[in-house]
Design an enzyme around this catalytic site. Structure first.
Site, PDB file in Angstrom:
ATOM      1  N   GLN A   1      -5.129  -1.765   9.373  1.00 48.24           N
ATOM      2  CA  GLN A   1      -4.895  -3.067   8.763  1.00 48.24           C
ATOM      3  C   GLN A   1      -5.455  -4.175   9.657  1.00 48.24           C
ATOM      4  O   GLN A   1      -5.198  -4.205  10.859  1.00 48.24           O
ATOM      5  CB  GLN A   1      -3.381  -3.265   8.532  1.00 48.24           C
TER       6      GLN A   1
ATOM      7  N   LYS B   1       0.842  -1.204   0.000  1.00 47.59           N
ATOM      8  CA  LYS B   1       0.000   0.000   0.000  1.00 47.59           C
ATOM      9  C   LYS B   1       0.877   1.254   0.000  1.00 47.59           C
ATOM     10  O   LYS B   1       0.583   2.225  -0.688  1.00 47.59           O
ATOM     11  CB  LYS B   1      -0.945  -0.029   1.219  1.00 47.59           C
TER      12      LYS B   1
ATOM     13  N   ASP C   1     -11.318   2.092   3.425  1.00 53.14           N
ATOM     14  CA  ASP C   1     -11.569   0.648   3.344  1.00 53.14           C
ATOM     15  C   ASP C   1     -13.063   0.356   3.166  1.00 53.14           C
ATOM     16  O   ASP C   1     -13.447  -0.764   2.838  1.00 53.14           O
ATOM     17  CB  ASP C   1     -11.096  -0.037   4.635  1.00 53.14           C
TER      18      ASP C   1
HETATM   19  N1  GUN Z   1      -6.866  -7.400   5.811  1.00 58.27           N
HETATM   20  C1  GUN Z   1      -7.204  -8.193   4.775  1.00 58.27           C
HETATM   21  N2  GUN Z   1      -7.804  -7.471   3.814  1.00 58.27           N
HETATM   22  C2  GUN Z   1      -7.848  -6.203   4.247  1.00 58.27           C
HETATM   23  C3  GUN Z   1      -8.335  -4.985   3.691  1.00 58.27           C
HETATM   24  O1  GUN Z   1      -8.882  -4.926   2.590  1.00 58.27           O
HETATM   25  N3  GUN Z   1      -8.184  -3.891   4.461  1.00 58.27           N
HETATM   26  C4  GUN Z   1      -7.592  -3.922   5.672  1.00 58.27           C
HETATM   27  N4  GUN Z   1      -7.511  -2.788   6.363  1.00 58.27           N
HETATM   28  N5  GUN Z   1      -7.135  -5.018   6.221  1.00 58.27           N
HETATM   29  C5  GUN Z   1      -7.256  -6.153   5.500  1.00 58.27           C
END
Ligand code: GUN
Length: 282
Positions: free
Chosen positions: A98, A54, A121
């Site tokens: 996350q 990211k 998200d």
């Molecule tokens: N963990 C697994 N997939 C995701 C996601 O799309 N966003 C976040 N923040 N954590 C994750």
């Protein structure tokens, strides 16, 4: 029939390139870079990889990444305090926590503190609710990416049977809502579904999101189906999808590979959401 492979890397690059241009324009208009905050609690190896990807995407797209790495022992109150601080920070447009969080932390309680305006998200109840209502919102990244991959085929899914296997809040549920908005007839299957193959073998669009390595074999897939593989199953350092690619590719019309399918799209849609959040706030 041998399926056409949907190139998620290429489509993700296009999404990021468009977002990067908008990010440059934002800086010219408003005199600062768009900012994305990423909170990582603990040191889950997969999460560390996702966060690194990211950050790299932010750098590629003229977005400032603010990384907050907190030790696994951080209390829930301390995480919420940081979220509130970021919510109030005028230089930060998007915020993601996350997942998964350490076991002693109430994930839902933490996520409810993220400002819906910065919730890139799409996990906050306000955004999830707006998705249900069909309103404009910051929608979850992986299902948004799935829709772009389906769009890339040029196939109109109106009236087609879309079967989503998996009912998570992050993928299955929002994917079903997005497919419904496109006028597909949607079935959601899950771990308690009886005779799963009855549904998968009738699916014009199959979204596989169960987290089981190579579970969906060619004999479970309708000839000519679009197959979207959301699986990210790591084994001995290698990544496997939920779909058994060698047999499925012989039956489907379009199929996403793992890696190089849905994975890169999730990050690209996060970047798109961050740019969207920044412009919306103006
Ligand atoms: N963990 C697994 N997939 C995701 C996601 O799309 N966003 C976040 N923040 N954590 C994750």
């Amino acid at each position: 029939m041998t399926a056409e492979i949907i190139d998620g890397k290429k489509i993700a690059a296009q999404v990021k390139s468009a977002a990067a241009q908008k990010a440059v324009m934002y800086r010219q208009l408003y005199g600062r870079q768009i900012g994305l905050a990423v909170i990582l609690v603990g040191s889950d190896p997969a999460s560390e990889i996702y966060v690194r990807n990211k950050k790299i995407a932010c750098e590629q797209c003229n977005i400032a990444a603010f990384e907050y790495n907190l030790p696994a022992e951080t209390s829930q109150d301390e995480i919420i305090e940081l979220i509130e601080k970021i919510n109030a920070d005028k230089n930060i447009d998007g915020l993601l926590v996350q997942l998964p969080l350490p076991k002693n932390i109430d994930e839902k309680a933490v996520l409810s503190h993220v400002s819906p305006q910065k919730d890139v998200d799409g996990f906050h109840a306000v955004n999830a609710g707006n998705l249900v209502l069909g309103n404009d919102c910051l929608a979850a990244c992986t299902p948004s990416g799935i829709m772009r991959l389906i769009d890339s085929t040029g196939v109109d899914i109106t009236g087609k049977h879309a079967v989503v296997v998996g009912r998570s809040n992050i993928v299955g549920k929002p994917a079903a809502l997005m497919l419904l908005k496109r006028n597909a007839t949607v079935t959601v299957c899950h771990s308690k579904t009886k005779e799963l193959t009855r549904y998968t073998s009738d699916a014009d669009v199959l979204v596989a999101a169960i987290g089981k390595k190579e579970f969906f074999t060619g004999d479970m897939i309708k000839p000519g189906a679009i197959v979207i593989d959301v699986g990210m199953n790591r084994e001995n350092g290698k990544l496997y999808g939920d779909v058994h690619f060698p047999s499925a590719v012989q039956v489907a019309s379009y199929i996403t590979p793992v890696p190089g399918g849905v994975g890169p799209m999730t990050v690209a849609m996060l970047i798109e959401n961050t740019v969207k959040a920044a412009y919306r706030a103006k």
